[in-house]
Scaffold this active site. Structure first.
Site, PDB file in Angstrom:
ATOM      1  N   GLU A  85      46.436  57.479  -4.077  1.00 45.22           N
ATOM      2  CA  GLU A  85      45.277  56.611  -4.195  1.00 45.22           C
ATOM      3  C   GLU A  85      44.856  56.569  -5.666  1.00 45.22           C
ATOM      4  O   GLU A  85      45.269  55.695  -6.389  1.00 45.22           O
ATOM      5  CB  GLU A  85      44.153  57.108  -3.273  1.00 45.22           C
ATOM      6  CG  GLU A  85      43.067  56.061  -3.092  1.00 45.22           C
ATOM      7  CD  GLU A  85      42.394  56.109  -1.731  1.00 45.22           C
ATOM      8  OE1 GLU A  85      42.834  56.839  -0.851  1.00 45.22           O
ATOM      9  OE2 GLU A  85      41.399  55.383  -1.579  1.00 45.22           O
ATOM     10  N   GLU A  99      35.830  65.828  -0.989  1.00 45.20           N
ATOM     11  CA  GLU A  99      35.521  64.510  -0.420  1.00 45.20           C
ATOM     12  C   GLU A  99      34.642  64.646   0.820  1.00 45.20           C
ATOM     13  O   GLU A  99      33.757  63.834   1.052  1.00 45.20           O
ATOM     14  CB  GLU A  99      36.847  63.823  -0.044  1.00 45.20           C
ATOM     15  CG  GLU A  99      36.689  62.459   0.572  1.00 45.20           C
ATOM     16  CD  GLU A  99      38.025  61.728   0.731  1.00 45.20           C
ATOM     17  OE1 GLU A  99      39.068  62.425   0.794  1.00 45.20           O
ATOM     18  OE2 GLU A  99      38.022  60.494   0.785  1.00 45.20           O
TER      19      GLU A  99
HETATM   20  C1  BGC Z   1      38.223  56.712  -1.276  1.00 42.78           C
HETATM   21  C2  BGC Z   1      36.736  56.744  -1.412  1.00 42.78           C
HETATM   22  C3  BGC Z   1      36.287  55.326  -1.399  1.00 42.78           C
HETATM   23  C4  BGC Z   1      36.546  54.892   0.000  1.00 42.78           C
HETATM   24  C5  BGC Z   1      35.976  53.584   0.355  1.00 42.78           C
HETATM   25  C6  BGC Z   1      38.513  56.216   0.092  1.00 42.78           C
HETATM   26  O1  BGC Z   1      39.841  56.204   0.412  1.00 42.78           O
HETATM   27  O2  BGC Z   1      38.821  57.930  -1.537  1.00 42.78           O
HETATM   28  O3  BGC Z   1      36.190  57.646  -2.212  1.00 42.78           O
HETATM   29  O4  BGC Z   1      35.052  55.040  -1.879  1.00 42.78           O
HETATM   30  O5  BGC Z   1      37.908  54.987   0.339  1.00 42.78           O
HETATM   31  O6  BGC Z   1      35.994  53.484   1.646  1.00 42.78           O
END
Ligand code: BGC
Length: 844
Positions: free
Chosen positions: A456, A729
């Site tokens: 990501e 997270e």
């Molecule tokens: C990210 C987040 C992001 C989110 C939005 C995720 O996969 O890691 O931090 O803001 O998606 O839905």
């Protein structure tokens, strides 16, 4: 000010910066602004005037004259247009109490090329290829050199060598910008590396963000399928003559020893291929409609190295090095062996509950580096074009015995100056703060990312919107975020819609979702935060149209000023979400309308500051209408909020959406909602950052401290008690029984929840800006919980501000430092107030 009497000053001018950079090479603007600090031991120092002199090598270019002004931050250059690719030195003196200081020590900046003329050259790589290519050309410096500048860019990533000396001290050049619109170039001073004679310049180019695997849908070639390199070498000889060498079809290419390199997956280097003998002619490649512009952010650099703290064998049999903390970067190692021996390293953030190497949360990212030895003397390798988020490294292959002393972790991030610090009497809070700092270090790699480890690592707008004010205290983030905002406005949709990630790779993944509340609002909140923290009005000028366009976009989607359309992440990953859902229980239309109001209010203030009073009036009216609509829609006539969630109450309070009469009920209900969850928060991305502020601004300081100091799940400190060294997270990334949150989305380095840092800085230590750039400062610490002391210091654009309070034998004292040329409002916990100028003060 007329007094020209010079004497040994009690004040000096220091810390000169141009566009908030120290001696910038290749400055991206031609209308630079100058800042300085006044160091003074005279209490209440205020600058009455300043004078700047600018010189080029032939002498004085501009003297500002004695300007009667208190401005010492981002003062405009007002002379004749500057020349391109030219070094200027400048100095400044200031007047205080009718006395002029001495001239400061000189500082310099160097302007950049007027336009990019060097062609892009390419090799023969195919879309599926992940190897790097080397381009080369001989450089003949004909006479003794006075100066040499190399300007370089790439479609892909590049590193440059002259002979065998690496001249790129920066990493991940040319950085990640909105490549569809612009690719950036860097400037290097190579004077010392090019003595007269013949040199070979080689550039290694890899796929990087341009061509490599990118995004969570396993795509590649998102911006193009061929890598390319472009360079402009400008030599100035001591006899005054010049020579320019550009990339072209007189350059050659061959395969690089970097036989595989991908940001997500790692790098493979075959040292046996270091001296290739088959070179082919490079081809010219049209770079497309994108422009080539000077780099306008902060270069990415190696920041520090960490030795391993342990080497152990896991129950599963992996030989693992532990670097002691979760970082972003890569491992450098030395090795001895035979040709074709290999070193293979895999990276992971955590071990699982049995102590095994855990890589499931990396999803498809392989995070594996391999080095193939050429044999002979000791070989040293650090990958060039990849980075990993890791604490642990599994050494799968290594010739001979693994000595921890042969390995070091290299921490890499954008080269931001550290400005803010915080400490208090509570060790777990100090660890939390350290985790917040490391969360930012780990995710400030050319763009602000969500995470540094899985497939990501994207510039998620919501994450930085939430964390911006914390980041801007900890580091000078101004140029870093200005670059990102520049790309945001380029990527904004014609109707003002804002992509979820900047640079916008999601539009390329056939996923045309954009413009979510709290995410798209980054278009307004990030520039506003930069203005507040750094006093940079140009950010507001540059972003103003983008800010307004975002509000128009919402307006077009709202009905009766309730924003109730579109897809939203809303209170993302809140713990009150339904089982299996990521979106919390607070209704998306409530979150969206709350942000609509908040952003509109900020745009109204921005318009006022920019002198656009007509716009300001319109936005104020719109703001009032949205607030009315919100109150009508979400509050019952007796003041009950339609959504009985913590986040609904937090947003209603901090965004000033609660009718005055209902504030007591709203705050009481918020406290009840905490009690109903046994004293815990169950909020997500939108509620958590403001939770403590909502409480402390409404006379519930004890409740805010209680929430902050909780150690059991869910809480900020739970992960600290689980030995986290960065912010996770999920509040429960690793659960109390050692099991993990679902591997499909479980980063252990995500700064969003670190936004509580803002409360530590502003409320616990008590430092906030009252006027943009800390020209006026509020010092209002609010001691509480079991804390017996707390302190913070911040290098503001004017100089150091510091606040330290403590209780000794039950009596309170506060020590404050206020920088020259600012003033401060000091509010003590017992509500006594003082207005002071610069100096050091103690209050009991
Ligand atoms: C990210 C987040 C992001 C989110 C939005 C995720 O996969 O890691 O931090 O803001 O998606 O839905």
């Amino acid at each position: 000010m007329g007094n020209q009497f010079y004497r040994e000053s009690m004040f000096t001018v220091q810390n000169l910066t141009c566009e908030s950079l120290v001696n910038p090479l290749g400055l991206a603007v031609m209308n630079p602004r100058f800042s300085w600090h006044i160091e003074s031991d005279i209490p209440g120092t205020v600058q009455q005037g300043y004078c700047i002199e600018l010189m080029d090598e032939d002498g004085l270019v501009w003297n500002s004259g004695e300007i009667v002004s208190a401005q010492s931050v981002l003062a405009d250059y007002t002379g004749q247009p500057l020349a391109y690719a030219t070094r200027y030195t400048w100095r400044v003196k200031v007047c205080v109490n009718d006395i002029w200081s001495n001239w400061s020590k000189p500082a310099w900046f160097e302007t950049t090329l007027e336009k990019w003329e060097a062609p892009f050259i390419c090799a023969d790589d195919r879309p599926e290829d992940s190897y790097a290519v080397v381009f080369r050309r001989e450089i003949h410096a004909e006479k003794p050199l006075k100066s040499a500048r190399l300007y370089a860019s790439a479609l892909g990533l590049y590193e440059i060598f002259i002979g065998d000396k690496q001249i790129t001290d920066t990493c991940f050049n040319p950085g990640w910008s909105a490549y569809d619109f612009r690719v950036l170039f860097q400037t290097f001073d190579v004077t010392d590396m090019l003595t007269s004679g013949i040199h070979t310049l080689t550039a290694h180019v890899a796929a990087g963000w341009f061509k490599g695997d990118l995004g969570f849908e396993k795509c590649r070639n998102l911006y193009g399928s061929t890598m390319a390199f472009s360079a402009h070498l400008h030599l100035v000889y001591t006899d005054g003559s010049c020579q320019t060498i550009l990339t072209g079809d007189d350059w050659q290419f061959c395969a690089s020893p970097i036989i595989y390199s991908e940001i997500y997956h790692g790098e493979t280097y075959d040292a046996r291929l270091e001296s290739p003998d088959t070179w082919q002619s490079a081809r010219i490649l049209e770079p497309g409609s994108r422009s080539v512009e000077p780099f306008d952010g902060l270069p990415v650099r190696r920041q520090e190295v960490l030795p391993p703290i342990a080497l152990f064998t896991t129950p599963g049999g992996d030989r693992v090095l532990d670097f002691g903390r979760n970082i972003t970067g890569r491992v450098r190692f030395s090795v001895n062996g035979q040709a074709a021996d290999r070193v293979k390293l895999r990276h992971a953030e955590v071990l699982d509950h049995s102590g095994n190497f855990y890589t499931e949360n990396l999803r498809s990212a392989k995070c594996t580096d391999t080095y193939i030895l050429k044999g002979g003397a000791t070989e040293v390798y650090e990958p060039y074009f990849t980075f990993h988020g890791f604490r642990y490294v599994a050494v799968d292959e290594y010739p001979g015995e693994i000595h921890p002393g042969n390995f070091e972790a290299v921490v890499i991030h954008s080269d931001m100056e550290r400005t803010g610090t915080f400490a208090c009497s509570h060790p777990l809070i100090n660890q939390l703060h350290s985790n917040i700092v490391w969360g930012w270090k780990g995710n400030a790699l050319d763009i602000p990312t969500d995470c540094p480890q899985r497939d990501e690592r994207l510039g998620w707008t919501g994450d930085i919107q939430i964390f911006a004010s914390t980041a801007c205290f900890l580091y000078n983030t101004l140029p870093f975020l200005v670059k990102w905002l520049h790309d945001l406005r380029l990527e904004q949709r014609p109707d003002g819609g804002v992509p979820h990630v900047i640079p916008d790779v999601l539009k390329k993944l056939n996923n045309d979702s954009h413009s979510a509340c709290g995410w798209g609002d980054a278009a307004v909140i990030v520039p506003w935060t930069l203005y507040e923290c750094f006093g940079d009005i140009r950010v507001l000028e540059d972003q103003y149209d983008s800010m307004c366009a975002w509000i128009s976009r919402i307006h077009s989607q709202a009905s009766g000023n309730i924003w109730n359309t579109g897809n939203h992440f809303a209170d993302w990953v809140a713990l009150d979400a339904k089982e299996g859902d990521y979106i919390g229980a607070t209704p998306p239309d409530l979150c969206a309308t709350a942000y609509y109001a908040y952003s509109t209010g900020l745009v109204a203030k921005t318009a006022e500051i920019l002198g656009r009073s007509g716009d300001a009036e319109q936005y104020r009216k719109l703001h009032a209408d949205i607030v009315t609509a919100y109150q009508r829609e979400f509050f019952t006539p007796s003041g009950r909020l339609a959504a009985q969630t913590q986040t609904a109450h937090i947003l209603s309070l901090v965004f000033a959406l609660t009718p005055q009469a209902f504030i007591p009920r709203t705050i009481d209900t918020l406290v009840k909602l905490i009690e109903q969850n046994s004293g815990h928060m169950v909020t997500g991305f939108l509620g958590t950052p403001y939770f403590c502020h909502a409480l402390s601004r409404n006379n519930k300081l004890n409740e805010a401290y209680a929430l902050l100091l909780r150690e059991d799940y869910p809480s900020w400190l739970y992960q600290v008690t689980m030995s986290a060294t960065t912010v996770w997270e999920h509040l429960d990334g690793i659960k109390p029984d050692g099991s993990m949150w679902s591997a499909n989305m479980n980063s252990f380095n995500h700064y969003a929840y670190g936004a509580v840092g803002d409360w530590l800085h502003k409320v616990v230590a008590g430092i906030s800006p009252l006027e943009a750039g800390y020209k006026r400062i509020l010092i209002a610490p609010q001691p509480g919980g079991s804390l017996t002391w707390a302190q913070a210091a911040l290098k503001t654009p004017y100089g150091m501000v510091a606040s330290r309070w403590e209780y000794t034998d039950g009596s309170f004292s506060l020590k404050v430092t206020i920088p020259a040329n600012t003033s401060a409002e000091i509010v003590l916990p017992d509500k006594r107030r003082f207005t002071v100028g610069s100096g050091e003060y103690t209050y009991q």
